[in-house]
Design a protein around this motif. Sequence first.
Motif, PDB file in Angstrom:
ATOM      1  N   ILE A  49       0.834  -1.204   0.000  1.00  0.00           N
ATOM      2  CA  ILE A  49       0.000   0.000   0.000  1.00  0.00           C
ATOM      3  C   ILE A  49       0.868   1.253   0.000  1.00  0.00           C
ATOM      4  CG2 ILE A  49      -1.701   1.295   1.348  1.00  0.00           C
ATOM      5  CD1 ILE A  49      -2.896  -1.505   2.043  1.00  0.00           C
ATOM      6  N   HIS A  50       1.958   1.215   0.734  1.00  0.00           N
ATOM      7  CA  HIS A  50       2.920   2.319   0.752  1.00  0.00           C
ATOM      8  C   HIS A  50       3.367   2.653  -0.677  1.00  0.00           C
ATOM      9  CE1 HIS A  50       6.188   4.674   2.638  1.00  0.00           C
ATOM     10  NE2 HIS A  50       7.007   4.125   1.749  1.00  0.00           N
ATOM     11  N   LEU A  51       3.701   1.636  -1.449  1.00  0.00           N
ATOM     12  CA  LEU A  51       4.145   1.834  -2.829  1.00  0.00           C
ATOM     13  C   LEU A  51       2.993   2.255  -3.737  1.00  0.00           C
ATOM     14  CD1 LEU A  51       6.548  -1.222  -3.128  1.00  0.00           C
ATOM     15  CD2 LEU A  51       7.173   1.197  -2.831  1.00  0.00           C
ATOM     16  N   GLN A  52       1.824   1.675  -3.533  1.00  0.00           N
ATOM     17  CA  GLN A  52       0.658   2.017  -4.350  1.00  0.00           C
ATOM     18  C   GLN A  52       0.249   3.474  -4.121  1.00  0.00           C
ATOM     19  OE1 GLN A  52      -2.489  -0.795  -3.831  1.00  0.00           O
ATOM     20  NE2 GLN A  52      -3.837   0.209  -5.293  1.00  0.00           N
ATOM     21  N   LEU A  53       0.379   3.944  -2.905  1.00  0.00           N
ATOM     22  CA  LEU A  53       0.063   5.344  -2.617  1.00  0.00           C
ATOM     23  C   LEU A  53       0.965   6.289  -3.401  1.00  0.00           C
ATOM     24  CD1 LEU A  53      -0.579   4.957   1.183  1.00  0.00           C
ATOM     25  CD2 LEU A  53      -2.249   5.832  -0.470  1.00  0.00           C
ATOM     26  N   ASP A  54       2.229   5.918  -3.535  1.00  0.00           N
ATOM     27  CA  ASP A  54       3.135   6.757  -4.320  1.00  0.00           C
ATOM     28  C   ASP A  54       2.729   6.807  -5.788  1.00  0.00           C
ATOM     29  OD1 ASP A  54       4.872   8.106  -2.699  1.00  0.00           O
ATOM     30  OD2 ASP A  54       6.454   6.599  -2.776  1.00  0.00           O
ATOM     31  N   GLU A  55       2.144   5.735  -6.307  1.00  0.00           N
ATOM     32  CA  GLU A  55       1.661   5.750  -7.690  1.00  0.00           C
ATOM     33  C   GLU A  55       0.569   6.801  -7.867  1.00  0.00           C
ATOM     34  OE1 GLU A  55       0.513   1.869  -9.098  1.00  0.00           O
ATOM     35  OE2 GLU A  55       2.329   0.957  -8.258  1.00  0.00           O
ATOM     36  N   VAL A  56      -0.342   6.865  -6.914  1.00  0.00           N
ATOM     37  CA  VAL A  56      -1.416   7.860  -6.980  1.00  0.00           C
ATOM     38  C   VAL A  56      -0.832   9.261  -6.876  1.00  0.00           C
ATOM     39  CG1 VAL A  56      -3.446   8.785  -5.787  1.00  0.00           C
ATOM     40  CG2 VAL A  56      -3.191   6.337  -6.068  1.00  0.00           C
ATOM     41  N   VAL A  57       0.096   9.444  -5.959  1.00  0.00           N
ATOM     42  CA  VAL A  57       0.710  10.762  -5.773  1.00  0.00           C
ATOM     43  C   VAL A  57       1.398  11.215  -7.057  1.00  0.00           C
ATOM     44  CG1 VAL A  57       2.531  12.015  -4.529  1.00  0.00           C
ATOM     45  CG2 VAL A  57       0.949  10.518  -3.273  1.00  0.00           C
ATOM     46  N   ASP A 103      -7.765   1.074   6.510  1.00  0.00           N
ATOM     47  CA  ASP A 103      -8.353   2.414   6.578  1.00  0.00           C
ATOM     48  C   ASP A 103      -7.739   3.337   5.517  1.00  0.00           C
ATOM     49  OD1 ASP A 103      -9.943   1.595   8.704  1.00  0.00           O
ATOM     50  OD2 ASP A 103      -8.547   2.368  10.216  1.00  0.00           O
ATOM     51  N   ALA A 104      -6.432   3.217   5.313  1.00  0.00           N
ATOM     52  CA  ALA A 104      -5.773   4.016   4.269  1.00  0.00           C
ATOM     53  C   ALA A 104      -6.355   3.688   2.899  1.00  0.00           C
ATOM     54  CB  ALA A 104      -4.265   3.763   4.280  1.00  0.00           C
ATOM     55  N   VAL A 105      -6.577   2.401   2.669  1.00  0.00           N
ATOM     56  CA  VAL A 105      -7.168   1.974   1.396  1.00  0.00           C
ATOM     57  C   VAL A 105      -8.563   2.566   1.248  1.00  0.00           C
ATOM     58  CG1 VAL A 105      -8.095  -0.030   0.161  1.00  0.00           C
ATOM     59  CG2 VAL A 105      -5.787  -0.113   1.142  1.00  0.00           C
ATOM     60  N   GLN A 106      -9.364   2.505   2.296  1.00  0.00           N
ATOM     61  CA  GLN A 106     -10.732   3.020   2.197  1.00  0.00           C
ATOM     62  C   GLN A 106     -10.757   4.527   1.978  1.00  0.00           C
ATOM     63  OE1 GLN A 106     -13.434   0.905   1.947  1.00  0.00           O
ATOM     64  NE2 GLN A 106     -14.255   2.823   1.143  1.00  0.00           N
ATOM     65  N   VAL A 107      -9.867   5.243   2.632  1.00  0.00           N
ATOM     66  CA  VAL A 107      -9.778   6.700   2.408  1.00  0.00           C
ATOM     67  C   VAL A 107      -9.463   6.984   0.944  1.00  0.00           C
ATOM     68  CG1 VAL A 107      -8.335   8.733   2.857  1.00  0.00           C
ATOM     69  CG2 VAL A 107      -9.237   7.417   4.755  1.00  0.00           C
ATOM     70  N   MET A 108      -8.535   6.215   0.384  1.00  0.00           N
ATOM     71  CA  MET A 108      -8.176   6.433  -1.019  1.00  0.00           C
ATOM     72  C   MET A 108      -9.333   6.070  -1.951  1.00  0.00           C
ATOM     73  SD  MET A 108      -5.392   7.952  -0.810  1.00  0.00           S
ATOM     74  CE  MET A 108      -5.198   8.149  -2.577  1.00  0.00           C
ATOM     75  N   VAL A 109     -10.032   4.994  -1.667  1.00  0.00           N
ATOM     76  CA  VAL A 109     -11.199   4.624  -2.480  1.00  0.00           C
ATOM     77  C   VAL A 109     -12.217   5.765  -2.447  1.00  0.00           C
ATOM     78  CG1 VAL A 109     -13.202   3.075  -2.638  1.00  0.00           C
ATOM     79  CG2 VAL A 109     -10.909   2.126  -2.259  1.00  0.00           C
ATOM     80  N   ASP A 110     -12.505   6.260  -1.258  1.00  0.00           N
ATOM     81  CA  ASP A 110     -13.505   7.324  -1.115  1.00  0.00           C
ATOM     82  C   ASP A 110     -13.051   8.621  -1.796  1.00  0.00           C
ATOM     83  OD1 ASP A 110     -15.014   5.510   0.352  1.00  0.00           O
ATOM     84  OD2 ASP A 110     -14.460   6.385   2.296  1.00  0.00           O
ATOM     85  N   ALA A 111     -11.790   9.003  -1.594  1.00  0.00           N
ATOM     86  CA  ALA A 111     -11.286  10.237  -2.198  1.00  0.00           C
ATOM     87  C   ALA A 111     -11.271  10.133  -3.715  1.00  0.00           C
ATOM     88  CB  ALA A 111      -9.885  10.554  -1.665  1.00  0.00           C
ATOM     89  N   LEU A 112     -10.801   9.006  -4.222  1.00  0.00           N
ATOM     90  CA  LEU A 112     -10.769   8.822  -5.674  1.00  0.00           C
ATOM     91  C   LEU A 112     -12.169   8.767  -6.265  1.00  0.00           C
ATOM     92  CD1 LEU A 112      -7.811   6.311  -5.719  1.00  0.00           C
ATOM     93  CD2 LEU A 112      -7.826   8.536  -6.884  1.00  0.00           C
ATOM     94  N   GLN A 113     -13.086   8.103  -5.565  1.00  0.00           N
ATOM     95  CA  GLN A 113     -14.465   8.020  -6.047  1.00  0.00           C
ATOM     96  C   GLN A 113     -15.092   9.411  -6.131  1.00  0.00           C
ATOM     97  OE1 GLN A 113     -16.724   4.686  -4.749  1.00  0.00           O
ATOM     98  NE2 GLN A 113     -18.618   5.856  -4.630  1.00  0.00           N
ATOM     99  N   ASP A 114     -14.895  10.212  -5.098  1.00  0.00           N
ATOM    100  CA  ASP A 114     -15.439  11.574  -5.108  1.00  0.00           C
ATOM    101  C   ASP A 114     -14.790  12.421  -6.201  1.00  0.00           C
ATOM    102  OD1 ASP A 114     -16.976  10.784  -2.950  1.00  0.00           O
ATOM    103  OD2 ASP A 114     -16.048  12.181  -1.520  1.00  0.00           O
ATOM    104  N   PHE A 151      -7.249   0.212  -5.555  1.00  0.00           N
ATOM    105  CA  PHE A 151      -7.394   0.326  -4.104  1.00  0.00           C
ATOM    106  C   PHE A 151      -8.615  -0.448  -3.619  1.00  0.00           C
ATOM    107  CE2 PHE A 151      -4.391   3.897  -4.237  1.00  0.00           C
ATOM    108  CZ  PHE A 151      -3.620   3.584  -3.131  1.00  0.00           C
ATOM    109  N   ASP A 152      -9.709  -0.352  -4.339  1.00  0.00           N
ATOM    110  CA  ASP A 152     -10.929  -1.055  -3.933  1.00  0.00           C
ATOM    111  C   ASP A 152     -10.696  -2.559  -3.855  1.00  0.00           C
ATOM    112  OD1 ASP A 152     -13.600  -0.851  -3.052  1.00  0.00           O
ATOM    113  OD2 ASP A 152     -14.354  -1.286  -5.055  1.00  0.00           O
ATOM    114  N   ALA A 153      -9.905  -3.079  -4.774  1.00  0.00           N
ATOM    115  CA  ALA A 153      -9.603  -4.510  -4.776  1.00  0.00           C
ATOM    116  C   ALA A 153      -8.772  -4.918  -3.558  1.00  0.00           C
ATOM    117  CB  ALA A 153      -8.873  -4.888  -6.062  1.00  0.00           C
ATOM    118  N   GLU A 154      -8.043  -3.983  -2.964  1.00  0.00           N
ATOM    119  CA  GLU A 154      -7.227  -4.265  -1.775  1.00  0.00           C
ATOM    120  C   GLU A 154      -8.064  -4.674  -0.563  1.00  0.00           C
ATOM    121  OE1 GLU A 154      -3.974  -4.326  -1.038  1.00  0.00           O
ATOM    122  OE2 GLU A 154      -3.125  -3.570  -2.894  1.00  0.00           O
TER     123      GLU A 154
END
Length: 158
Positions: A49-57, A103-114, A151-154
Amino acid sequence: MTTVRSTLPDDARKVACEALQDTLVDLLGLSLVGKQAHWNVVGPRFRSIHLQLDEVVTSARDFADTVAERSAALGVPPDGRPETVAKTFTLPAPQEGWVRDSDAVQVMVDALQDAVARLRERIDATEKADPVTQDLLIGVTAELEKQRWMFDAENFPR
């Protein structure tokens, strides 16, 4: 003072640049959300997840640059100042402190969805005003939807 002249009529430029400015704020904020989660994620899936977050950033920052330059090309200076982002950013963000991996994954799912939902509204708004800006927003949406799916798949199954 010299200003950049737009190739669009004023009313079309206003629509396009409002969509671009709102997208810029979302992208800059999304990159900060991703970094905050990146620095504070804990749990058994930390590394992935640490690495996946950097992809989004990285995606958000790259698209923010493209979006800002499109606005400048249309003759409207983009506003990516910290105070502007802080004042107008409204996507979900992680809580302060350590963030559990799920929780980090869910925050990203929600932020990306919005962010995607708002981008889709801007795609509709720019259809007639500026198809070039619309095309840019479509590309941003496609990437953010892909990141949301990953992220949702995580967190499957819930």
